[in-house]
Design a protein around this motif. Sequence first.
Motif, PDB file in Angstrom:
ATOM      1  N   ALA A   1       1.222   2.811  -1.130  1.00 10.24           N
ATOM      2  CA  ALA A   1       1.995   1.828  -0.508  1.00 10.24           C
ATOM      3  C   ALA A   1       2.545   2.374   0.637  1.00 10.24           C
ATOM      4  O   ALA A   1       2.827   1.769   1.683  1.00 10.24           O
ATOM      5  N   CYS A   2       3.397   3.346   0.329  1.00 13.55           N
ATOM      6  CA  CYS A   2       4.564   3.943   1.136  1.00 13.55           C
ATOM      7  C   CYS A   2       4.309   5.196   2.064  1.00 13.55           C
ATOM      8  O   CYS A   2       5.018   5.958   2.021  1.00 13.55           O
ATOM      9  N   HIS A   3       2.875   5.078   2.373  1.00 15.18           N
ATOM     10  CA  HIS A   3       2.662   6.005   3.526  1.00 15.18           C
ATOM     11  C   HIS A   3       2.910   7.614   2.857  1.00 15.18           C
ATOM     12  O   HIS A   3       3.515   8.267   3.757  1.00 15.18           O
ATOM     13  N   HIS A   4       2.271   7.977   1.959  1.00 15.32           N
ATOM     14  CA  HIS A   4       2.230   9.155   1.367  1.00 15.32           C
ATOM     15  C   HIS A   4       3.466   9.933   1.102  1.00 15.32           C
ATOM     16  O   HIS A   4       3.759  10.912   1.276  1.00 15.32           O
ATOM     17  N   GLU A   5       4.642   9.032   0.817  1.00 16.71           N
ATOM     18  CA  GLU A   5       5.988   9.607   0.605  1.00 16.71           C
ATOM     19  C   GLU A   5       5.926  10.135  -0.794  1.00 16.71           C
ATOM     20  O   GLU A   5       5.647   9.331  -1.661  1.00 16.71           O
ATOM     21  N   HIS A   6       6.403  11.194  -1.117  1.00 14.89           N
ATOM     22  CA  HIS A   6       6.385  11.969  -2.334  1.00 14.89           C
ATOM     23  C   HIS A   6       8.056  12.009  -2.827  1.00 14.89           C
ATOM     24  O   HIS A   6       8.253  12.222  -3.861  1.00 14.89           O
TER      25      HIS A   6
ATOM     26  N   GLY B   1      12.769   3.671  -2.701  1.00 14.83           N
ATOM     27  CA  GLY B   1      13.894   2.693  -3.253  1.00 14.83           C
ATOM     28  C   GLY B   1      13.662   1.507  -3.100  1.00 14.83           C
ATOM     29  O   GLY B   1      12.982   0.961  -2.420  1.00 14.83           O
ATOM     30  N   GLY B   2      14.078   0.561  -4.350  1.00 15.70           N
ATOM     31  CA  GLY B   2      13.874  -0.830  -4.126  1.00 15.70           C
ATOM     32  C   GLY B   2      12.621  -1.532  -4.301  1.00 15.70           C
ATOM     33  O   GLY B   2      12.278  -2.659  -3.775  1.00 15.70           O
ATOM     34  N   LEU B   3      11.632  -0.716  -4.654  1.00 14.31           N
ATOM     35  CA  LEU B   3      10.355  -0.933  -4.790  1.00 14.31           C
ATOM     36  C   LEU B   3       9.912  -2.238  -5.420  1.00 14.31           C
ATOM     37  O   LEU B   3       8.967  -2.813  -5.387  1.00 14.31           O
ATOM     38  N   ARG B   4      10.873  -2.556  -6.491  1.00 10.83           N
ATOM     39  CA  ARG B   4      10.865  -3.515  -7.544  1.00 10.83           C
ATOM     40  C   ARG B   4      10.521  -4.940  -6.675  1.00 10.83           C
ATOM     41  O   ARG B   4       9.624  -5.591  -7.193  1.00 10.83           O
TER      42      ARG B   4
ATOM     43  N   PHE C   1      12.494   2.267  -8.004  1.00  8.85           N
ATOM     44  CA  PHE C   1      12.249   0.826  -8.006  1.00  8.85           C
ATOM     45  C   PHE C   1      13.498  -0.016  -7.752  1.00  8.85           C
ATOM     46  O   PHE C   1      13.309  -1.116  -7.511  1.00  8.85           O
ATOM     47  N   TRP C   2      14.770   0.519  -7.996  1.00 13.39           N
ATOM     48  CA  TRP C   2      15.805  -0.326  -7.957  1.00 13.39           C
ATOM     49  C   TRP C   2      16.550   0.485  -6.588  1.00 13.39           C
ATOM     50  O   TRP C   2      16.063   1.301  -5.672  1.00 13.39           O
ATOM     51  N   GLY C   3      17.879   0.051  -6.436  1.00 14.62           N
ATOM     52  CA  GLY C   3      18.570   0.459  -5.242  1.00 14.62           C
ATOM     53  C   GLY C   3      18.156   0.055  -4.296  1.00 14.62           C
ATOM     54  O   GLY C   3      17.551  -1.113  -4.132  1.00 14.62           O
ATOM     55  N   GLU C   4      18.837   0.573  -2.919  1.00 15.93           N
ATOM     56  CA  GLU C   4      18.372  -0.049  -1.570  1.00 15.93           C
ATOM     57  C   GLU C   4      17.023   0.528  -1.279  1.00 15.93           C
ATOM     58  O   GLU C   4      16.616   1.450  -1.788  1.00 15.93           O
ATOM     59  N   THR C   5      16.327  -0.355  -0.509  1.00 15.02           N
ATOM     60  CA  THR C   5      15.034  -0.330  -0.039  1.00 15.02           C
ATOM     61  C   THR C   5      14.964   0.872   1.014  1.00 15.02           C
ATOM     62  O   THR C   5      15.639   1.123   1.705  1.00 15.02           O
ATOM     63  N   GLY C   6      13.938   1.939   0.399  1.00 10.26           N
ATOM     64  CA  GLY C   6      13.744   3.110   1.139  1.00 10.26           C
ATOM     65  C   GLY C   6      12.537   2.770   2.170  1.00 10.26           C
ATOM     66  O   GLY C   6      12.612   1.711   2.948  1.00 10.26           O
ATOM     67  N   THR C   7      11.734   3.784   2.107  1.00 12.65           N
ATOM     68  CA  THR C   7      10.363   3.144   2.811  1.00 12.65           C
ATOM     69  C   THR C   7       9.794   2.284   2.469  1.00 12.65           C
ATOM     70  O   THR C   7       9.511   1.650   1.221  1.00 12.65           O
ATOM     71  N   GLU C   8       9.443   1.420   3.483  1.00 12.33           N
ATOM     72  CA  GLU C   8       8.955   0.032   3.453  1.00 12.33           C
ATOM     73  C   GLU C   8       7.433   0.205   2.680  1.00 12.33           C
ATOM     74  O   GLU C   8       6.720   1.011   3.037  1.00 12.33           O
ATOM     75  N   ALA C   9       7.092  -0.800   1.812  1.00 11.10           N
ATOM     76  CA  ALA C   9       5.828  -0.546   1.247  1.00 11.10           C
ATOM     77  C   ALA C   9       4.897  -1.301   2.138  1.00 11.10           C
ATOM     78  O   ALA C   9       5.046  -2.362   2.648  1.00 11.10           O
ATOM     79  N   GLY C  10       3.793  -0.497   2.570  1.00  3.40           N
ATOM     80  CA  GLY C  10       2.631  -1.067   3.364  1.00  3.40           C
ATOM     81  C   GLY C  10       1.562  -1.881   2.715  1.00  3.40           C
ATOM     82  O   GLY C  10       1.663  -2.843   2.503  1.00  3.40           O
ATOM     83  N   ALA C  11       0.522  -0.925   2.300  1.00  2.00           N
ATOM     84  CA  ALA C  11      -0.861  -1.520   1.835  1.00  2.00           C
ATOM     85  C   ALA C  11      -0.509  -1.794   0.467  1.00  2.00           C
ATOM     86  O   ALA C  11       0.386  -1.087  -0.177  1.00  2.00           O
ATOM     87  N   ARG C  12      -0.819  -3.107  -0.038  1.00  2.00           N
ATOM     88  CA  ARG C  12      -0.725  -3.498  -1.334  1.00  2.00           C
ATOM     89  C   ARG C  12      -1.865  -3.234  -2.236  1.00  2.00           C
ATOM     90  O   ARG C  12      -2.990  -3.243  -1.888  1.00  2.00           O
ATOM     91  N   PRO C  13      -1.692  -2.487  -3.440  1.00  2.00           N
ATOM     92  CA  PRO C  13      -2.908  -2.326  -4.384  1.00  2.00           C
ATOM     93  C   PRO C  13      -3.423  -3.637  -4.714  1.00  2.00           C
ATOM     94  O   PRO C  13      -3.041  -4.585  -5.081  1.00  2.00           O
TER      95      PRO C  13
END
Lengths: 616, 487
Positions: A358-363, A369-372, A440-452
């Motif tokens: 979802a997050c463009h191959h960010e490891h 962050g904040g993906l919840r 999954f908590w905290g401030e949003t980092g990389t935006e989620a793109g594709a949804r599973p």
Amino acid sequence: MLDLLWLVPVLPLAGFLALTFAGRRLAKPAVTAIGVGSVGLSSLVAGAVAAAFLGHMPPGGVHRQILWRWFDVAGLRPEISLHLDALSLVMILVVTGVGFLIHLYSAQFMEEDADFARFFASMNLFVAMMLVLVLAGDLLLLYLGWEGVGLCSFLLIGFWYGEPANVLAARKAFVVTRVGDVAMAIGLFILVDRLGTLDLQAVVARAEAQWAPGSAAVVAVAALLLGGAVGKSAQLPLQTWLPDAMAGPTPVSALIHAATMVTAGVYLVARTGGLFELAPSIRTAVAVIGTATLLLAAGAALVQRDIKRILAYSTISQLGYMFLGLGVGSASAAIFHLVTHAFFKALLFLGAGAVIYACHHEHDIFRLGGLRRSLPTVTWTFVAGAAALAGFPLVTAGFYSKDLVLWRAFAGGHFLLWGAGLLGAFVTALYSFRLVFVVFWGETGTEAGARPGWRMTVPLTILAALSLVGGWLGLPAVLEPVLGAAEEMAEPHGTELLLQVLAGVVSLGGIALAWALYGRPGRHGDPVADALGPVGRWWRAGWGFDALYDRLFVRPYDAVARALEKDPVDRLPAAAAGLARGFHRALALTQNGRLRWYALSLAAGATFALYLVLTL
Amino acid sequence: MKLVALVLVPLLGGLLAWPLGRRRTEWARIAAVLALGVDLALALSLLGPAGPGGWLATFELPWIPSLGIGLRLGLDGLSLVLVLLTLLVGLLAVFASWSEIRERVGFFHFNLCWVLAGILGVFLALDLVLFYFLWELMLVPMVFLIALWGHERKTYAAIKFFLYTQASGLLMLLAILGLGLAHQRAAGSWSFAYGDLLGVSLEPTLALWLMLGFFAAFAVKLPVVVLHTWLPDAHSQAPTAGSMVLAALLLKTGAYGLLRFAIPLFPDASVRFAPVAMVLGAIGVIYGAVLAFAQTDLKRLVAYTSVSHLGFVLLGIYAWTSFSLTGTVLQMVAHGLSTGALFVLAGALYERTHTRDLERLRGLAPVVPRMGAAALFFALASLGLPGLGNFVAEFLVLVGAWEVRPIPTTIAALGLVAATLYSLRFFQRAFHGPAAEAELADLRPRELTVLGAMGVALLWLGLAPQPLFEVVAPALDVLLRTAGGTP
């Protein structure tokens, strides 16, 4: 129904063959149907076999299917035979079941990849080889599966071989595990030499009849088999390949480097438990190696930033618990933990894969962050997996299996190992919820793109359910007839209950600390790594093992190879040729065409000849 | 008579191919294929239950009766397996050079057929003078194959090969004469018949020296480390068919010589020598593997893997147990197929890229996927992956050698790690990494057939080698009994 057992490994093998020879001509849906379908069918057959087996237990609790005789030389008659008992039954259910879910997930995860067919071909071959490994009735056939899964691991770590780092990681995995494999092979030589067989049942029976406990031969065999197990299961000192193996696609990490292949070492030690029982010193070594590994790897997991490397070190650490279980003589506890770990670690990897997808191959977890909010299904299934890993009391499978390992260590009187295991459990809870809160908590980092899509969420949900309720399966009771009943408990049940409460408190404490450090809003940086300073960097580098091995083995081998490249032995004939050429030149000098020189040498020669005649 | 025909058919085929090749090149190739095909059928017709002494067929005709020299041929299971390997690899070599060899095609196939005939004769000869004659017969056409159709340093390689083989062959000739003389002293009459010479009792020091004479010739061919340096040059400079014949067959004549002659003729001396030979074998395994890892020339790399693999053969032969000998025979066959295939691949790559330099070959897997898959398969065979013939062979050799001498065996077993290093290096260097930007033709049907046949054979040997073991077992039992082993 039991006679269909051979289909369990053959179906994925057929899938591999079909995809290898026709894969590039097939459309993606056809490739998916073959790749996922073959493992799915295999899991159905495995299920039917399980029903038949449990419904109608064959005499001795073992069903043997001999396919053909491999060869027959000087009394050694290894067979291509399948051995089904409670242990291998549990293993094939896990391999085909978890394997199927991961294949289904991959159908979406790998959809855009140009080498879709090659991916499924390798995955199918892996499942087939893993099934051969766990079903083999003969150690030589087990070795075939053992090397076969190693090959598939190599192929899949280096799946994206355009990237030189992946190529190196693949080679490293193959070579490091092969060091262990050679030790194991030498163990097999000794077995053939002394016992004249490699048949699993016969080996243990003859060893018990022929070898006194602690005798040199059985200690050597057990130590060498342990060498193989340590390589495959990434335990000290051969653990270095597993973190790098994360170079492979994430479903590969889930299937091979978490749920199945890396547990082969645990399976081997459990399967040849009879030999380890005869070699108490080596069994103690198993426990010590496991404990040391679980602590080291937990420490390393605590300070990683790459989401997959956290999980990789966590896998090494959890395998350490399994070795601890084996070492304190409770193979059933180890296998129980193997099964629950297969559920929750596969889940965690697939969840991590969904995040990466979802997050463009960010490891890097600190860029996430904040993906919840954007990935709710992934979040809640991931939390279930992390809770199981952390041993969240009562409602997770990991709690029961890890607790059983620790309890058996305590009950066996290994208080130091038990204490270390408990410390490891605390660190485990801390690092697993560090991961959860940061991603999954905290401030949003990389935006989620594709949804599973459903092909990814269904496996996640099923595995999450298994990670929670898998602890109530009552596996140890099923396994104990095969693996030997648990030894007499020294302590009454009250103590067990007390320790369970303690383990629960430790787990909750770890989670609470993770919340305090990483969960509350306003966190800056990585408190644990910052607090640890240089030690943290040392741990992050895997305790410096790579650098050490690089100095000790890699560079010296390279240097020797480079020094010998031109083959120094070749200088000898070259020197002879040079000598001959020198003689030739010297003699050629005498042929100078000058008459005076010829006359002189003739006279000198004649004088010399005359002198010889006169004096002798 | 069949045994004579077995040698004569390729000789005649070669004689036919030469003039035909001047008319049309295809005719020379077809003549060679036909001759070898007929010969293969002939060899297959010799399969059957073994007679007394393990022989499947024998032949005898007086040649120089006053000196006890005769045209004595004999075929047992060991010979038969090697004869079949020779003909199979010979046929595949003709196919593999179909597009590579374009000059003097007739003469090329003449030489190829004559080398094969010489090799076949070596596997059949039961008279030591005849054996020496055939030993030399295979040398000359091989030198021509390297010197005429080879690569850049072909003359150097051909001369080196000739000198090594010739010099060591002379030592064997001396030993043969010495043995004949000893027989004459003991029995009062000359004989060079294998059967007669087997029982000659020799004074230990003399036996050791004569044995070393034989060992020298076979050790050069095998090759044993220190005497191996002709091999990388010859293998890398020869054309594909030449490399195939060298690696798959010519090296095996050395192993065969040890099994058939050096050890049974001098059992006591061999027992004394065995520890040295086994250590040499283990050193060969490691030395060859390390050097293979260091090479940048693809064909030299494969050549050094032969040094490593034949180290197992030496180890297995001198362990002299049922396990190790069975493994040795399988290793000879499996190595012939896997290394032969690697040379086919190296040739195919060279034909397309005009380089054998691993530094320049990169990322070919996406460009030529079939070739990549084939290279992986045979690299895996070479590193001893279970399921392929080389694994069973090496396993049996090591199991057998372990009983006798664990320390050299452990060293040789470490060669399996070293083999992993060079095999993966070769495969990953050439095929992995950033994709090459070249337009290359993938394997053609003829190449696929050749490699496919070799691959299927390796799978068969790896998963169900029993039929092969059944064929060689009687022969190996006889050898073990002759030289005081325990079958």
